[in-house]
Design a protein around this motif. Structure first.
Motif, PDB file in Angstrom:
ATOM      1  N   LYS A  33      39.881  22.364  46.286  1.00  0.00           N
ATOM      2  CA  LYS A  33      38.343  22.578  45.747  1.00  0.00           C
ATOM      3  C   LYS A  33      37.375  24.532  45.567  1.00  0.00           C
ATOM      4  CE  LYS A  33      37.329  22.915  50.624  1.00  0.00           C
ATOM      5  NZ  LYS A  33      37.781  22.621  52.533  1.00  0.00           N
ATOM      6  N   PRO A  34      37.187  25.079  45.633  1.00  0.00           N
ATOM      7  CA  PRO A  34      35.561  25.688  45.070  1.00  0.00           C
ATOM      8  C   PRO A  34      36.255  27.356  45.409  1.00  0.00           C
ATOM      9  CG  PRO A  34      34.280  24.425  45.434  1.00  0.00           C
ATOM     10  CD  PRO A  34      35.282  23.260  45.586  1.00  0.00           C
ATOM     11  N   LEU A  35      36.459  28.232  44.424  1.00  0.00           N
ATOM     12  CA  LEU A  35      36.239  29.606  45.658  1.00  0.00           C
ATOM     13  C   LEU A  35      34.650  30.256  45.501  1.00  0.00           C
ATOM     14  CD1 LEU A  35      37.318  32.026  46.651  1.00  0.00           C
ATOM     15  CD2 LEU A  35      37.731  32.784  44.264  1.00  0.00           C
ATOM     16  N   LEU A  36      34.211  30.762  46.593  1.00  0.00           N
ATOM     17  CA  LEU A  36      33.482  31.382  46.629  1.00  0.00           C
ATOM     18  C   LEU A  36      33.152  32.237  46.470  1.00  0.00           C
ATOM     19  CD1 LEU A  36      30.028  31.018  47.373  1.00  0.00           C
ATOM     20  CD2 LEU A  36      30.161  31.378  49.999  1.00  0.00           C
ATOM     21  N   TYR A  37      31.827  33.023  45.678  1.00  0.00           N
ATOM     22  CA  TYR A  37      31.669  34.433  45.367  1.00  0.00           C
ATOM     23  C   TYR A  37      30.443  35.004  45.447  1.00  0.00           C
ATOM     24  CZ  TYR A  37      31.758  38.201  42.048  1.00  0.00           C
ATOM     25  OH  TYR A  37      31.010  39.676  41.507  1.00  0.00           O
TER      26      TYR A  37
ATOM     27  N   ASP B 133      27.902  25.065  55.350  1.00  0.00           N
ATOM     28  CA  ASP B 133      28.403  25.090  53.594  1.00  0.00           C
ATOM     29  C   ASP B 133      29.694  26.042  53.140  1.00  0.00           C
ATOM     30  OD1 ASP B 133      25.463  24.053  53.659  1.00  0.00           O
ATOM     31  OD2 ASP B 133      24.506  26.339  53.592  1.00  0.00           O
ATOM     32  N   LEU B 134      29.766  26.313  53.988  1.00  0.00           N
ATOM     33  CA  LEU B 134      30.945  27.026  53.889  1.00  0.00           C
ATOM     34  C   LEU B 134      32.132  26.059  53.438  1.00  0.00           C
ATOM     35  CD1 LEU B 134      31.268  30.020  55.512  1.00  0.00           C
ATOM     36  CD2 LEU B 134      30.709  29.770  52.771  1.00  0.00           C
ATOM     37  N   ASP B 135      32.291  24.579  54.412  1.00  0.00           N
ATOM     38  CA  ASP B 135      33.032  23.617  53.956  1.00  0.00           C
ATOM     39  C   ASP B 135      33.260  23.467  52.982  1.00  0.00           C
ATOM     40  OD1 ASP B 135      32.858  23.514  56.802  1.00  0.00           O
ATOM     41  OD2 ASP B 135      31.145  21.636  56.837  1.00  0.00           O
ATOM     42  N   ARG B 136      32.794  23.133  51.687  1.00  0.00           N
ATOM     43  CA  ARG B 136      33.462  22.806  49.978  1.00  0.00           C
ATOM     44  C   ARG B 136      34.745  23.981  49.829  1.00  0.00           C
ATOM     45  NH1 ARG B 136      30.416  23.176  45.340  1.00  0.00           N
ATOM     46  NH2 ARG B 136      28.682  24.602  45.951  1.00  0.00           N
ATOM     47  N   PHE B 137      34.349  24.711  50.623  1.00  0.00           N
ATOM     48  CA  PHE B 137      34.988  25.819  49.626  1.00  0.00           C
ATOM     49  C   PHE B 137      36.399  26.601  49.797  1.00  0.00           C
ATOM     50  CE2 PHE B 137      30.511  26.661  48.834  1.00  0.00           C
ATOM     51  CZ  PHE B 137      30.028  27.415  47.867  1.00  0.00           C
ATOM     52  N   SER B 138      37.639  26.741  49.690  1.00  0.00           N
ATOM     53  CA  SER B 138      39.042  26.932  49.750  1.00  0.00           C
ATOM     54  C   SER B 138      39.376  28.758  50.262  1.00  0.00           C
ATOM     55  CB  SER B 138      39.501  26.791  48.942  1.00  0.00           C
ATOM     56  OG  SER B 138      39.532  27.922  47.653  1.00  0.00           O
ATOM     57  N   ALA B 139      37.869  29.677  50.091  1.00  0.00           N
ATOM     58  CA  ALA B 139      37.569  30.561  50.290  1.00  0.00           C
ATOM     59  C   ALA B 139      36.409  31.303  50.128  1.00  0.00           C
ATOM     60  CB  ALA B 139      39.384  31.290  50.082  1.00  0.00           C
ATOM     61  N   VAL B 140      36.657  32.938  50.680  1.00  0.00           N
ATOM     62  CA  VAL B 140      35.300  33.464  49.974  1.00  0.00           C
ATOM     63  C   VAL B 140      36.072  34.481  49.468  1.00  0.00           C
ATOM     64  CG1 VAL B 140      32.657  34.410  51.226  1.00  0.00           C
ATOM     65  CG2 VAL B 140      34.079  31.875  51.834  1.00  0.00           C
ATOM     66  N   TYR B 141      35.065  35.082  48.727  1.00  0.00           N
ATOM     67  CA  TYR B 141      35.426  36.235  47.848  1.00  0.00           C
ATOM     68  C   TYR B 141      33.838  37.092  47.826  1.00  0.00           C
ATOM     69  CZ  TYR B 141      36.892  39.672  44.329  1.00  0.00           C
ATOM     70  OH  TYR B 141      37.160  41.463  44.403  1.00  0.00           O
ATOM     71  N   ILE B 142      33.830  38.663  48.584  1.00  0.00           N
ATOM     72  CA  ILE B 142      33.481  39.323  48.645  1.00  0.00           C
ATOM     73  C   ILE B 142      33.171  40.699  47.840  1.00  0.00           C
ATOM     74  CG2 ILE B 142      31.594  40.466  49.908  1.00  0.00           C
ATOM     75  CD1 ILE B 142      32.215  38.807  52.752  1.00  0.00           C
TER      76      ILE B 142
ATOM     77  N   LEU C 242      44.989  32.617  37.304  1.00  0.00           N
ATOM     78  CA  LEU C 242      45.765  32.455  38.394  1.00  0.00           C
ATOM     79  C   LEU C 242      45.322  30.847  38.896  1.00  0.00           C
ATOM     80  CD1 LEU C 242      44.898  35.938  39.769  1.00  0.00           C
ATOM     81  CD2 LEU C 242      47.527  35.289  38.884  1.00  0.00           C
ATOM     82  N   GLY C 243      44.799  30.584  38.099  1.00  0.00           N
ATOM     83  CA  GLY C 243      44.811  28.589  38.118  1.00  0.00           C
ATOM     84  C   GLY C 243      43.461  28.517  39.685  1.00  0.00           C
ATOM     85  N   VAL C 244      42.860  29.753  39.105  1.00  0.00           N
ATOM     86  CA  VAL C 244      41.536  29.335  40.181  1.00  0.00           C
ATOM     87  C   VAL C 244      39.745  29.059  39.244  1.00  0.00           C
ATOM     88  CG1 VAL C 244      40.233  30.195  41.997  1.00  0.00           C
ATOM     89  CG2 VAL C 244      42.312  30.883  42.011  1.00  0.00           C
ATOM     90  N   ASN C 245      40.191  27.863  38.533  1.00  0.00           N
ATOM     91  CA  ASN C 245      39.363  27.459  37.844  1.00  0.00           C
ATOM     92  C   ASN C 245      38.026  27.298  38.533  1.00  0.00           C
ATOM     93  OD1 ASN C 245      41.070  27.697  35.533  1.00  0.00           O
ATOM     94  ND2 ASN C 245      42.054  25.899  36.319  1.00  0.00           N
ATOM     95  N   GLY C 246      37.557  26.732  39.396  1.00  0.00           N
ATOM     96  CA  GLY C 246      36.681  26.617  40.263  1.00  0.00           C
ATOM     97  C   GLY C 246      35.587  27.213  41.033  1.00  0.00           C
ATOM     98  N   ILE C 247      34.734  27.950  40.552  1.00  0.00           N
ATOM     99  CA  ILE C 247      34.382  29.235  41.120  1.00  0.00           C
ATOM    100  C   ILE C 247      32.721  28.896  41.190  1.00  0.00           C
ATOM    101  CG2 ILE C 247      33.954  31.514  41.070  1.00  0.00           C
ATOM    102  CD1 ILE C 247      36.738  31.784  39.396  1.00  0.00           C
ATOM    103  N   VAL C 248      31.885  29.537  42.438  1.00  0.00           N
ATOM    104  CA  VAL C 248      30.943  29.169  42.540  1.00  0.00           C
ATOM    105  C   VAL C 248      30.331  30.151  42.960  1.00  0.00           C
ATOM    106  CG1 VAL C 248      29.171  28.239  44.139  1.00  0.00           C
ATOM    107  CG2 VAL C 248      31.015  26.327  43.524  1.00  0.00           C
TER     108      VAL C 248
END
Length: 151
Positions: free
Chosen positions: A14-18, A60-69, A42-48
């Motif tokens: 799943k993508p990471l949310l930035y 809207d957060l369901d599709r993400f693996s985590a959130v980076y603020i 580090l292997g995290v290629n999907g970033i939105v």
């Protein structure tokens, strides 16, 4: 090291949310290149990237693996997420086991109070409430926080 630990914790399918909302809009593109440069090795290629969180919902957060603020001006960040009511959404996400990772300003708002930033950030947005979210749990390293909340 802490970025590596974060990358190990998330579902890379799943993508990471930035969220770079603490930065000036003119820097969003370079910030997006920076975060991809940090996490791609580090292997995290999907970033939105969501430069604005206005009108976002919990689902809207369901599709993400985590959130980076991301970092930047802590006062600007807290005002933005409060004014858009995204703070409620993100706190709910964290309380339900979502992984929230913050760098600099992003980590500071996860704490109980943001005035630790007053020596380096200007309150040029007129923020009057300085309480953070009190979500810091897990591992703390400098101004970076990783982990699932225990609240």
């Amino acid at each position: 090291m802490i970025d590596q630990r974060f990358a190990e914790e998330i579902d890379k399918a799943k993508p990471l949310l930035y969220i770079p909302a603490a930065m000036e809009a003119s820097r969003f593109d370079s910030c997006f290149q920076w975060i991809k440069g940090v996490f791609s090795p580090l292997g995290v290629n999907g970033i939105v990237m969501w430069p604005d969180v206005k009108n976002k919902r919990f689902r809207d957060l369901d599709r993400f693996s985590a959130v980076y603020i991301g970092g930047g001006n802590t006062f600007r960040l807290l005002k933005h997420v409060t004014d858009t009511r995204f703070n409620d959404i993100l706190q709910s996400y964290a309380k339900r086991g979502g992984i929230v990772y913050g760098g600099s300003a992003g980590a500071i708002i996860l704490g109980k109070h943001i005035m630790t930033c007053s020596h380096m950030d200007d309150n040029n947005v007129g923020l009057n409430e300085f309480d953070g979210w009190g979500l810091q749990a897990g591992i703390r390293f400098g101004a970076t926080t990783i982990g699932k909340t225990t609240r």
